[in-house]
Structure formats: C-alpha cells, structure tokens
Design a protein around this motif. Structure first.
Motif, mmCIF file in Angstrom:
data_model
loop_
_atom_site.group_PDB
_atom_site.id
_atom_site.type_symbol
_atom_site.label_atom_id
_atom_site.label_comp_id
_atom_site.label_asym_id
_atom_site.label_seq_id
_atom_site.Cartn_x
_atom_site.Cartn_y
_atom_site.Cartn_z
ATOM 1 N N THR A 235 -0.432 8.861 1.750
ATOM 2 C CA THR A 235 0.711 7.971 1.567
ATOM 3 C C THR A 235 0.758 6.854 2.618
ATOM 4 O O THR A 235 0.812 5.669 2.267
ATOM 5 N N PRO A 236 0.706 7.179 3.911
ATOM 6 C CA PRO A 236 0.718 6.071 4.877
ATOM 7 C C PRO A 236 -0.542 5.217 4.822
ATOM 8 O O PRO A 236 -0.479 3.991 5.022
ATOM 9 N N LEU A 237 -1.689 5.835 4.537
ATOM 10 C CA LEU A 237 -2.916 5.050 4.433
ATOM 11 C C LEU A 237 -2.842 4.085 3.252
ATOM 12 O O LEU A 237 -3.273 2.927 3.348
ATOM 13 N N ALA A 238 -2.300 4.559 2.131
ATOM 14 C CA ALA A 238 -2.157 3.686 0.964
ATOM 15 C C ALA A 238 -1.193 2.534 1.262
ATOM 16 O O ALA A 238 -1.411 1.383 0.841
ATOM 17 N N THR A 239 -0.126 2.848 1.995
ATOM 18 C CA THR A 239 0.822 1.794 2.371
ATOM 19 C C THR A 239 0.162 0.748 3.275
ATOM 20 O O THR A 239 0.348 -0.473 3.096
ATOM 21 N N LEU A 240 -0.627 1.228 4.238
ATOM 22 C CA LEU A 240 -1.326 0.313 5.134
ATOM 23 C C LEU A 240 -2.295 -0.584 4.362
ATOM 24 O O LEU A 240 -2.358 -1.803 4.571
ATOM 25 N N ILE A 241 -3.043 0.019 3.477
ATOM 26 C CA ILE A 241 -4.024 -0.751 2.693
ATOM 27 C C ILE A 241 -3.318 -1.786 1.826
ATOM 28 O O ILE A 241 -3.727 -2.956 1.742
ATOM 29 N N ALA A 242 -2.225 -1.337 1.154
ATOM 30 C CA ALA A 242 -1.511 -2.266 0.263
ATOM 31 C C ALA A 242 -0.915 -3.435 1.048
ATOM 32 O O ALA A 242 -0.993 -4.601 0.620
#
Length: 444
Positions: free
Chosen positions: A239-246
């Motif tokens: 979840t946080p990695l996806a947020t960072l990437i987005a």
C-alpha cells in the motif's frame, strides 16, 4: 572433517543383553544344583562313615581280648563283605598293624577317610587301638563331573535357545517403532495437518506419539502463521509503496501541475509508515530471538502511566474520552518497553472505545513477584474466539481494516513480545461491553 558416528542397533543390544542375562541366570541355577548335589553327596558320605564307625567300635570292643586271634579278623572280614567301597586299617600306637583291608584300592581311587581311637576294656594301661576307615568316593566324583558337564552344556544351550528366541521377540517387539518411523517418513511440508496414528501402538509409545503430534500441531501453526505473516507483510508494504509510485509517476507526467511540496510530504508520510513497519518487525524479531528486558528499579508504575497518558491526551480528547489510572505497583522493569506497551494499549483502546466513556489503566499485584497491567475501555464486546488471536502479528478484529492507514496490526503483537521479554504473558478478556487488554509480567 566430521568423524563417522556408528549407531548401535537397539535390537542387537537388547538381544545381547537378553543372551547374557539368560546365560547368567541359567548358570546360577546350574551352579546351585551342582553345589546342592555335592553337599548332599558329602553329607551322605559323612553319614555312611559315621554309621560304619559305630559298628566297628562295637566289633573292636567285643573282640579286644582276642584282637590277635583270627576271630577278630574274621569278624572284621565278615563286616566288610558287601562293602566294596570301604577300606579298614587297625593298628597300635607304635604303628603295629593288627588288621588291614585295602584290596579295593587302585590308581583312580579317591578316599574320604575317618580316623578314630578305640579304648580297650582290659584297663587304662592297655594301649588304645588306632582305626582308619576309608570310603571310596570315586563313583560320586565321577557322577558330579558328569553332572557339571551336563549343567554347563544345558546352560550354554539354553542361553543360545533363549537368545535366538529373544532376537525374534525383540524384532517383533520393535515392529511398532518401524511402523512409526514409516509414518513420520511420510510427513512433509504439504502434509503437516496429518498426525501419527497411536491407536495400535504399545502403551509405552503413546506419550511419545502424543508429544510428537503436539509438536506437529505447533509446527503447523507456526508454518501457517509464517505464510500468513508473509502475505500480511506484502499487503502492508504494497500500500505505501503503491502510493509512493503513484505520486512520483503523477508528478513526473504533469510536472507543471504537481505541487512538489505536497508530493514530498505525501511520500515522506508513506516512508515514515514503511519505517514504522520495518522497525516493529525488527523489534519482534529481536524478541523472538530471546532478548530480555533491561530491568531497573521502579518505585511507581502509576507515574509511568501518567507520562504516557499525557502523551495521548490530544488523541483521547479528539475521541471524546477521558482516562484515569487505577492502582499502582513497583518492582524492576524495563521502563521504555513498558511505556511502549502502554502506549500501544492506549492507542488500541482509543480506537475502539465508545465516545464519552472512560479508559482505565489498571495496575494490580497478582502475587509476590507478578504484576498485572491492563487497559480497559467500554465498547463492543469481542468474540471469545477472537481474543486468543489479538496478539498475532497483523491481526485485526475489524476485517474491513477501517484503521489501516494509522494501524498496521503489530501494536498488540509488540505488547505480547514485551510481556515475554519480562518473563510474562499477554492477557485479554471482554465481557458486558468492557474489554481489557494487557500483560502479566514478573516484577523482578
């Protein structure tokens, strides 16, 4: 280079011990039979000599006046008729032989002798007669020799027969162990749910099977938790990695519309969240490796709780809650760890407490060296089936994960780890709308 380890066969050891015990037992029995037989022979021989001595004394006393005559010799010859195993010699004190009967003597003859004196009735001045009575025991000795050989052969033969039978019986008796080894050989990672069948096993193996099945249950649970832990870790980190990437992709695609301060702030928030997860996992890993608490004397745990409440004052006020400390305790504790445990417990109670209710931090001395620390809140009761799982990693009683952004499911797991580091255990109970979660720990 490791030295080769030679494993001794249990079947061979049992068989050899059984053989040695059989030989020793039979040998003792045979020795007892031989000694009793020899004693009986010796006793019979002594009894025979005693009887013949009485008869000879009677004959010599009657024939004292005629001891130099043929009448005395004739009486003694008549007495010895039919007693081929007896020899007799009568002499005076000066060695003069009055009568001698030794015709049965040969090279193999073995004598048991009895010497005695016979007083003469002619008067005290008359010299006494010296008598030597001999009994040939060669036949008895030969019989004892044959008996000894027979008993020795019987002991060896009996030991061999018992050993062969014992080898077969040991092999048959160890068959359940071989079947048990076959069952354990069939187990694998994919079949941890299976258990060893102890229905047809001997009574002596049942405790071992029960302990092994209990170990399998613990391994299955640990393996399942590890698999679930990996999935939960992946979920929490995604979840946080996806947020960072987005956020970064959006900022790169539309740099003219992106507010870099907002992007960096959002990324920093997610990075803090990732750091928190990693730090909590590292702490739990250290606790699992057996790291203990660093204890220092604490005169009042209530004062420690007051400091933690001051830190949570804003969160409690935002949730419309009040808090109070009930009771106190003292002892030797790791204060930073207890602050962290109380903070996690207060955070958990704040999330689930009913608005306007009171959150209580309770301290109670259980016995001389154990203290119970709990945080109670009013709210929905927790299902008794869920209570044992509250301290599992990444466990949430709320399947919807409504607090997923602020809580990643390791808070109570850390409380359980801190309890174990203080040689204690986590505790939780819920009834009548009041839920209490805490830890019972040693005070020193």
């Amino acid at each position: 280079m490791k030295a080769l380890i030679h494993h001794r066969s249990l079947r061979q050891r049992l068989s050899w011990w059984l053989a040695l015990q059989s030989f020793a037992g039979l040998g003792l029995v045979c020795l007892a039979v031989y000694l009793v037989t020899e004693f009986n022979f010796r006793d019979r021989q002594e009894e025979t000599l005693a009887q013949k001595e009485n008869v000879i004394r009677h004959l010599l006393v009657e024939g004292t006046e005629h001891r130099e005559s043929e009448a005395l010799a004739h009486k003694l010859d008549d007495f010895l008729v039919g007693h081929g195993d007896l020899s007799l010699e009568v002499s005076l004190a000066d060695g003069t032989v009055l009568y001698a009967h030794t015709r049965n003597q040969n090279a193999q003859t073995v004598w048991r002798q009895r010497k005695f004196e016979v007083a003469q009735v002619a008067g005290p001045a008359s010299p006494a007669l010296h008598v030597q009575l001999s009994l040939d025991i060669q036949t008895d000795n030969q019989l004892l020799h044959r008996l000894a050989l027979t008993l020795l052969v019987a002991a060896i033969g009996g030991a061999i027969v018992v050993s062969l039978g014992g080898f077969s019986l040991v092999k048959l008796g160890l068959a359940p162990v071989r079947r048990l080894a076959g069952q354990t050989r069939a187990l694998s990672v994919d079949s941890l749910h299976q258990r060893l069948d102890g229905d047809e096993q001997p009574l002596e193996l049942v405790p071992l099977i029960d302990q092994f099945n209990a170990l399998l249950a613990r391994i299955e649970k640990a393996y399942s938790q590890m698999a679930g832990f990996n999935a939960d870790v992946a979920h929490e980190l995604c979840t946080p990695l996806a947020t960072l990437i987005a956020n970064n992709e959006l900022a790169l695609r539309r740099p003219e519309q992106a507010d870099m301060r907002e992007v960096l702030a959002s990324n920093l928030e997610e990075l803090h969240r990732l750091t928190g997860i990693v730090n909590d996992m590292l702490f739990l890993s250290q606790a699992d490796r057996g790291v203990g608490a660093r204890r220092v004397p604490v005169s009042s745990l209530a004062s420690v709780a007051v400091d933690v409440l001051d830190y949570h004052e804003a969160a409690l006020a935002e949730a419309g809650l009040t808090a109070k400390v009930v009771g106190d305790a003292h002892g030797a504790f790791d204060v930073p760890l207890l602050r962290r445990a109380l903070s996690n417990l207060l955070g958990n109670a704040t999330r689930y407490a009913r608005n306007g209710s009171i959150v209580q931090v309770n301290f109670r001395t259980v016995d001389e060296d154990r203290v119970l620390i709990s945080v109670s809140n009013c709210g929905d009761s927790i299902d008794p089936e869920i209570l044992p799982h509250l301290f599992d990693r990444f466990f949430r009683a709320d399947p919807a994960r409504s607090h997923g952004q602020s809580n990643h499911g390791l808070g109570l797991a850390i409380v359980g780890a801190i309890a174990r580091m203080h040689q204690g255990k986590p505790v939780a109970w819920s009834e009548s709308g009041v839920t209490s979660v805490g830890l019972e720990i040693r005070a020193q």
